[in-house]
Write a protein that holds these residues in place. Sequence first.
Motif, PDB file in Angstrom:
ATOM      1  N   ARG A   1      -3.736   6.210   7.545  1.00 22.69           N
ATOM      2  CA  ARG A   1      -4.812   5.265   7.239  1.00 22.69           C
ATOM      3  C   ARG A   1      -4.302   3.897   6.818  1.00 22.69           C
ATOM      4  O   ARG A   1      -5.005   2.902   6.958  1.00 22.69           O
ATOM      5  N   LEU A   2      -3.108   3.835   6.269  1.00 21.70           N
ATOM      6  CA  LEU A   2      -2.670   2.583   5.632  1.00 21.70           C
ATOM      7  C   LEU A   2      -1.587   1.838   6.418  1.00 21.70           C
ATOM      8  O   LEU A   2      -1.388   0.648   6.199  1.00 21.70           O
TER       9      LEU A   2
ATOM     10  N   HIS B   1       0.821  -1.201   0.000  1.00 26.42           N
ATOM     11  CA  HIS B   1       0.000   0.000   0.000  1.00 26.42           C
ATOM     12  C   HIS B   1       0.861   1.258   0.000  1.00 26.42           C
ATOM     13  O   HIS B   1       0.584   2.226  -0.710  1.00 26.42           O
TER      14      HIS B   1
ATOM     15  N   LEU C   1       2.347   9.370  -5.841  1.00 28.75           N
ATOM     16  CA  LEU C   1       2.931  10.677  -5.536  1.00 28.75           C
ATOM     17  C   LEU C   1       3.912  11.094  -6.621  1.00 28.75           C
ATOM     18  O   LEU C   1       3.969  12.264  -7.014  1.00 28.75           O
TER      19      LEU C   1
ATOM     20  N   ILE D   1       1.211   4.251  -2.811  1.00 34.27           N
ATOM     21  CA  ILE D   1       1.114   5.685  -2.549  1.00 34.27           C
ATOM     22  C   ILE D   1       2.316   6.423  -3.142  1.00 34.27           C
ATOM     23  O   ILE D   1       2.172   7.459  -3.800  1.00 34.27           O
TER      24      ILE D   1
ATOM     25  N   VAL E   1      -1.810  11.767   5.605  1.00 31.18           N
ATOM     26  CA  VAL E   1      -3.060  11.084   5.918  1.00 31.18           C
ATOM     27  C   VAL E   1      -3.041   9.647   5.412  1.00 31.18           C
ATOM     28  O   VAL E   1      -3.540   8.724   6.069  1.00 31.18           O
ATOM     29  N   ALA E   2      -2.455   9.452   4.251  1.00 38.02           N
ATOM     30  CA  ALA E   2      -2.389   8.092   3.695  1.00 38.02           C
ATOM     31  C   ALA E   2      -1.621   7.163   4.633  1.00 38.02           C
ATOM     32  O   ALA E   2      -2.037   6.020   4.859  1.00 38.02           O
TER      33      ALA E   2
ATOM     34  N   GLU F   1       0.400  16.687   2.386  1.00 38.47           N
ATOM     35  CA  GLU F   1      -0.872  16.443   3.099  1.00 38.47           C
ATOM     36  C   GLU F   1      -1.437  15.074   2.768  1.00 38.47           C
ATOM     37  O   GLU F   1      -1.859  14.315   3.644  1.00 38.47           O
ATOM     38  N   LEU F   2      -1.460  14.791   1.473  1.00 38.17           N
ATOM     39  CA  LEU F   2      -1.996  13.500   1.035  1.00 38.17           C
ATOM     40  C   LEU F   2      -1.210  12.347   1.653  1.00 38.17           C
ATOM     41  O   LEU F   2      -1.785  11.366   2.144  1.00 38.17           O
ATOM     42  N   ALA F   3       0.106  12.487   1.640  1.00 39.08           N
ATOM     43  CA  ALA F   3       0.952  11.398   2.132  1.00 39.08           C
ATOM     44  C   ALA F   3       0.759  11.179   3.627  1.00 39.08           C
ATOM     45  O   ALA F   3       0.674  10.038   4.097  1.00 39.08           O
TER      46      ALA F   3
END
Lengths: 210, 210
Positions: A199-200, A168, A176, A172, A195-196, A191-193
């Motif tokens: 969650r992962l 996973h 990216l 990501i 939170v990812a 930001e995306l990373a």
Amino acid sequence: MKTESKRGRPRKFDEDVTLDRIMLVFWQHGYAATSLDQIAEATGLNRPSLYAAFGSKKDMYLKVISRFADQMQAYLHEAGQSTSGLKPKLKAIMAAAIDLYCGKSSFCNAAYGCLAISTLTTEVADDPDFKTMMEHIVQRMDQGFTDLIRAETTGTVPEASVRFAAQHLSLILHGLSVRARAGESRAALQELAEVAVDRLAPEPASDSVV
Amino acid sequence: MKTESKRGRPRKFDEDVTLDRIMLVFWQHGYAATSLDQIAEATGLNRPSLYAAFGSKKDMYLKVISRFADQMQAYLHEAGQSTSGLKPKLKAIMAAAIDLYCGKSSFCNAAYGCLAISTLTTEVADDPDFKTMMEHIVQRMDQGFTDLIRAETTGTVPEASVRFAAQHLSLILHGLSVRARAGESRAALQELAEVAVDRLAPEPASDSVV
DNA sequence: CTATTTTTGTGCGATATGGTACAAAAATGG
DNA sequence: CCATTTTTGTACCATATCGCACAAAAATAG
């Protein structure tokens, strides 16, 4: 090929410096769109010297990809050392990767993404050697995350879950890279990373829930 | 260019069929490594006819990318219609995308990933037109997910979170494309996608927590 | 100082590439 | 049946490409 010569006319170039320059040319243009003349100009060498030192265009490219994988691994590993705990380490690694993808590293000062993902991916459908190299690259990324997660969870997470989470995180990272080369801002990717990862990344059975 | 001609020698080819064939050539080899001779052979047309009908190599490529984006959007939208509920829809869309990436669709029967991600990404650093097209493609993917999530959550999720989740899902899709072209099995990708959707899709405030 | 070894750099050659000129072909309009 | 229009396909051009031959250059070994 030479290893340790004493006789003969000395080289005018440093092999490592030259390889780094070759890397940049491929990084920008991709494999197919890069000509040996461009490489010659970027390195200051002429084609026969390039060929004598590094082989064909394909040889150069594969060398450069391997070199990049090594450097990247060391770079990300070092980023992970800067903190402790699984998620902080993962976030630090992601942040470092994004910096590199966005041209904020000593490797490259343009937002060209990951060398392998940005340029090798295109070529794998035509050449089995490139396909094999691509498989190695992906496997290495998975393995890197797998080792880190296993070390940081020390048995509290089943091996299958460790590998799954690692895939996973690689996924990501690939995404990216694509978005970085597409021009997305570093801040947005960070930001995306972050939170990812939250969650992962696997939770070690019982831990403080934020 | 022609629009609706009556006079003159009739064409021997169907424009849509030809564009689909051109698409496949670019899909396999990428933009730079594709020659007009390869396209001519794949379509049965000769270069002057190709040029008259579709313009330069670059024109063809951009046309094909746009066409692919349209077809892909329709294809994924249709996949989403097969179920109800946000996560089931997202999973159905991911599954359809993976099928396509792995060569299990009517578009392409080889595991070449997403046409844009696999071939356009490489070119964006050299040509501003390609860069712009890439930005459009990414934006369109984000927008597609955004619209779906917003429709399926109807106000229970703040707009910023909707967009953020959409970007996460796009990120996953990009990664899946890369791994598909790298040779990863469809089953493995499906597993990754399913869990990723579960972890990254927004929860509509109060719902059954699994 | 001579022989040897290695790198350098000019220049070549075979091929591939994108694009186009131009005449023949194949349809319609009157 | 002839003029017009559009497509087709051969042939061509200018350029770019990769790889290499070969002589000059620059070092060391003896």
